[in-house]
Design a protein around this motif. Sequence first.
Motif, PDB file in Angstrom:
ATOM      1  N   ALA A 151      38.206  46.844  47.624  1.00 19.15           N
ATOM      2  CA  ALA A 151      39.602  46.378  47.711  1.00 19.15           C
ATOM      3  C   ALA A 151      39.722  45.187  48.662  1.00 19.15           C
ATOM      4  N   ILE A 152      38.992  45.234  49.774  1.00 20.65           N
ATOM      5  CA  ILE A 152      39.026  44.127  50.740  1.00 20.65           C
ATOM      6  C   ILE A 152      38.222  42.948  50.222  1.00 20.65           C
ATOM      7  N   ALA A 153      37.080  43.259  49.575  1.00 18.20           N
ATOM      8  CA  ALA A 153      36.180  42.208  49.098  1.00 18.20           C
ATOM      9  C   ALA A 153      36.844  41.305  48.066  1.00 18.20           C
ATOM     10  N   GLN A 154      37.689  41.867  47.222  1.00 18.42           N
ATOM     11  CA  GLN A 154      38.359  41.055  46.203  1.00 18.42           C
ATOM     12  C   GLN A 154      39.188  39.941  46.832  1.00 18.42           C
ATOM     13  N   GLU A 155      39.869  40.273  47.913  1.00 20.93           N
ATOM     14  CA  GLU A 155      40.680  39.262  48.608  1.00 20.93           C
ATOM     15  C   GLU A 155      39.787  38.211  49.262  1.00 20.93           C
ATOM     16  N   ASP A 156      38.672  38.645  49.860  1.00 21.05           N
ATOM     17  CA  ASP A 156      37.728  37.708  50.491  1.00 21.05           C
ATOM     18  C   ASP A 156      37.227  36.679  49.493  1.00 21.05           C
ATOM     19  N   PHE A 157      36.893  37.128  48.299  1.00 16.05           N
ATOM     20  CA  PHE A 157      36.297  36.217  47.328  1.00 16.05           C
ATOM     21  C   PHE A 157      37.320  35.273  46.706  1.00 16.05           C
ATOM     22  N   THR A 158      38.563  35.614  46.807  1.00 20.61           N
ATOM     23  CA  THR A 158      39.607  34.714  46.307  1.00 20.61           C
ATOM     24  C   THR A 158      39.820  33.548  47.262  1.00 20.61           C
ATOM     25  N   THR A 159      39.694  33.791  48.549  1.00 19.92           N
ATOM     26  CA  THR A 159      40.073  32.785  49.543  1.00 19.92           C
ATOM     27  C   THR A 159      38.914  32.206  50.354  1.00 19.92           C
ATOM     28  N   ARG A 160      37.786  32.922  50.457  1.00 19.53           N
ATOM     29  CA  ARG A 160      36.766  32.530  51.443  1.00 19.53           C
ATOM     30  C   ARG A 160      35.399  32.197  50.852  1.00 19.53           C
ATOM     31  N   TYR A 161      35.236  32.267  49.556  1.00 21.00           N
ATOM     32  CA  TYR A 161      33.904  32.246  48.941  1.00 21.00           C
ATOM     33  C   TYR A 161      33.020  31.092  49.435  1.00 21.00           C
ATOM     34  N   ASN A 162      33.541  29.894  49.535  1.00 28.24           N
ATOM     35  CA  ASN A 162      32.720  28.721  49.892  1.00 28.24           C
ATOM     36  C   ASN A 162      32.775  28.354  51.375  1.00 28.24           C
ATOM     37  N   GLU A 163      33.425  29.160  52.171  1.00 22.76           N
ATOM     38  CA  GLU A 163      33.437  28.886  53.610  1.00 22.76           C
ATOM     39  C   GLU A 163      32.060  29.179  54.202  1.00 22.76           C
ATOM     40  N   PRO A 164      31.463  28.235  54.951  1.00 12.33           N
ATOM     41  CA  PRO A 164      30.149  28.483  55.557  1.00 12.33           C
ATOM     42  C   PRO A 164      30.115  29.761  56.410  1.00 12.33           C
ATOM     43  N   SER A 165      31.213  30.052  57.089  1.00 11.85           N
ATOM     44  CA  SER A 165      31.239  31.258  57.933  1.00 11.85           C
ATOM     45  C   SER A 165      31.153  32.519  57.085  1.00 11.85           C
ATOM     46  N   PHE A 166      31.743  32.496  55.878  1.00 10.56           N
ATOM     47  CA  PHE A 166      31.706  33.657  54.998  1.00 10.56           C
ATOM     48  C   PHE A 166      30.315  33.807  54.363  1.00 10.56           C
ATOM     49  N   ARG A 198      22.766  46.957  41.528  1.00 16.80           N
ATOM     50  CA  ARG A 198      23.826  46.620  40.569  1.00 16.80           C
ATOM     51  C   ARG A 198      23.201  46.056  39.298  1.00 16.80           C
ATOM     52  N   PRO A 199      22.422  46.861  38.594  1.00 19.08           N
ATOM     53  CA  PRO A 199      21.640  46.353  37.457  1.00 19.08           C
ATOM     54  C   PRO A 199      22.473  45.907  36.263  1.00 19.08           C
ATOM     55  N   GLN A 200      23.764  46.221  36.240  1.00 23.63           N
ATOM     56  CA  GLN A 200      24.616  45.782  35.124  1.00 23.63           C
ATOM     57  C   GLN A 200      24.825  44.263  35.159  1.00 23.63           C
ATOM     58  N   ASN A 201      24.673  43.662  36.334  1.00 19.87           N
ATOM     59  CA  ASN A 201      24.871  42.220  36.469  1.00 19.87           C
ATOM     60  C   ASN A 201      23.907  41.694  37.527  1.00 19.87           C
ATOM     61  N   TYR A 202      22.892  40.942  37.094  1.00 20.67           N
ATOM     62  CA  TYR A 202      21.878  40.449  38.038  1.00 20.67           C
ATOM     63  C   TYR A 202      21.745  38.928  37.933  1.00 20.67           C
ATOM     64  N   ASP A 203      22.879  38.259  38.045  1.00 19.35           N
ATOM     65  CA  ASP A 203      22.888  36.798  37.911  1.00 19.35           C
ATOM     66  C   ASP A 203      22.624  36.076  39.225  1.00 19.35           C
ATOM     67  N   GLY A 204      22.460  36.812  40.328  1.00 23.06           N
ATOM     68  CA  GLY A 204      22.196  36.176  41.615  1.00 23.06           C
ATOM     69  C   GLY A 204      23.420  35.604  42.296  1.00 23.06           C
ATOM     70  N   MET A 205      24.591  35.839  41.722  1.00 25.88           N
ATOM     71  CA  MET A 205      25.840  35.358  42.327  1.00 25.88           C
ATOM     72  C   MET A 205      26.510  36.511  43.070  1.00 25.88           C
ATOM     73  N   MET A 206      26.838  36.270  44.315  1.00 30.54           N
ATOM     74  CA  MET A 206      27.534  37.291  45.082  1.00 30.54           C
ATOM     75  C   MET A 206      28.981  37.372  44.612  1.00 30.54           C
ATOM     76  N   ASP A 207      29.387  38.558  44.159  1.00 34.34           N
ATOM     77  CA  ASP A 207      30.776  38.770  43.764  1.00 34.34           C
ATOM     78  C   ASP A 207      31.335  39.930  44.573  1.00 34.34           C
ATOM     79  N   ALA A 208      32.586  40.267  44.330  1.00 32.40           N
ATOM     80  CA  ALA A 208      33.261  41.279  45.147  1.00 32.40           C
ATOM     81  C   ALA A 208      32.571  42.640  45.057  1.00 32.40           C
ATOM     82  N   GLU A 209      32.123  43.022  43.865  1.00 30.87           N
ATOM     83  CA  GLU A 209      31.492  44.341  43.728  1.00 30.87           C
ATOM     84  C   GLU A 209      30.134  44.390  44.421  1.00 30.87           C
ATOM     85  N   THR A 210      29.333  43.352  44.265  1.00 26.53           N
ATOM     86  CA  THR A 210      28.031  43.300  44.938  1.00 26.53           C
ATOM     87  C   THR A 210      28.215  43.326  46.452  1.00 26.53           C
ATOM     88  N   TRP A 211      29.216  42.591  46.938  1.00 27.96           N
ATOM     89  CA  TRP A 211      29.509  42.545  48.373  1.00 27.96           C
ATOM     90  C   TRP A 211      29.957  43.918  48.871  1.00 27.96           C
TER      91      TRP A 211
END
Length: 341
Positions: free
Chosen positions: A263-278, A315-328
């Motif tokens: 629930a928290i991760a979804q908000e993080d990925f909407t606003t912070r994904y490309n921030e170096p600190s994130f 998370r073998p259902q999706n192994y594209d190497g991209m960090m998303d909210a569920e992986t996080w």
Amino acid sequence: MRKTLYIIGLSTIVFSCTSQQNVKKNTYKPKTPVVQPKTAVKTQTPEAPKPKVVSDHGVDFFTTNIADPTKNDNTASYGSIVSAKPGGYKVVKTYFPAVAQNFRQRYLILHYTAIPDDKSITVLTQQAVSAHYLVNNMGDNEIYQLVDENKRAYHAGVSSWRSDKNLNDTSIGIEIVNAGYTTDAAGKRTFAPFSDEQIRKVAALAKDIVIRYQIPATNVLAHADIAPTRKQDPGPMFPWKKLYDEYQIGMWYDEAVKQNFFAIAQEDFTTRYNEPSFVFLIQTALQKFGYGVEAGGKWDDATKKTIEAFQYHYRPQNYDGMMDAETWAILQALNQKYPTK
């Protein structure tokens, strides 16, 4: 004359008095006996006798643990005891074993061969790569042992997990015959499945090893976990959750905890994904879990491959190497459940 007699008489009196005083000083007086308090006698608890070293045809064995299992200490020998034979001297086991010891075998690493059964046997026995065990795909009940568990097999290569490196030194390797993956024109990998017979073999073998060597769940790993920038095995088709659920082998996250983080991760990925600190936060979380990734605050190739390896395992259902909210969310749930000690 009178003076002389007077002096002699006076001397006699003085001598007589002195003698009397000495007599008084030396007069015996009986002493009142002093009763000393009795010292408590300490009763020593006899040491429990050590189990004996068993000899069979001149070979010594010791198969009983007398050390403290809560400290991961173990004095048992799974096989014969190897001893020195210095010329002209006799090595004795009068005080064997010391309790301060533990096993070399601290990790269990799982691989796939990416080649068929017959080629797997040839490569793993005749070339500069090996594993302790090979699980075939022939539907029988055999598991091939290729290297003594007390010896180093060459299966991990350049590797690390948490604070440990070069895991050949401290691990047992299991190779599983499997075709690996194919790559399509777009570069997407498709991995081959494992047979049910193989998984049952792997589970039985792994269970035996982790119990005997007291290997913790955090140290049952994929080759991709310990070398994420160069390895993919045993890949996303390997059923890690099945091993965890049905055989209590390895790590897995708790679903309810993951959902709380999600629930928290979804908000993080909407606003912070490309921030170096994130990005740095995610890289340090991967490090904390065990991966040897650099935390530079950028979505670089090494970070992508590390995320991919993590997804293969958790998370073998999706192994594209991209960090998303569920992986996080999964990563945070695992870090909470298996903190670094």
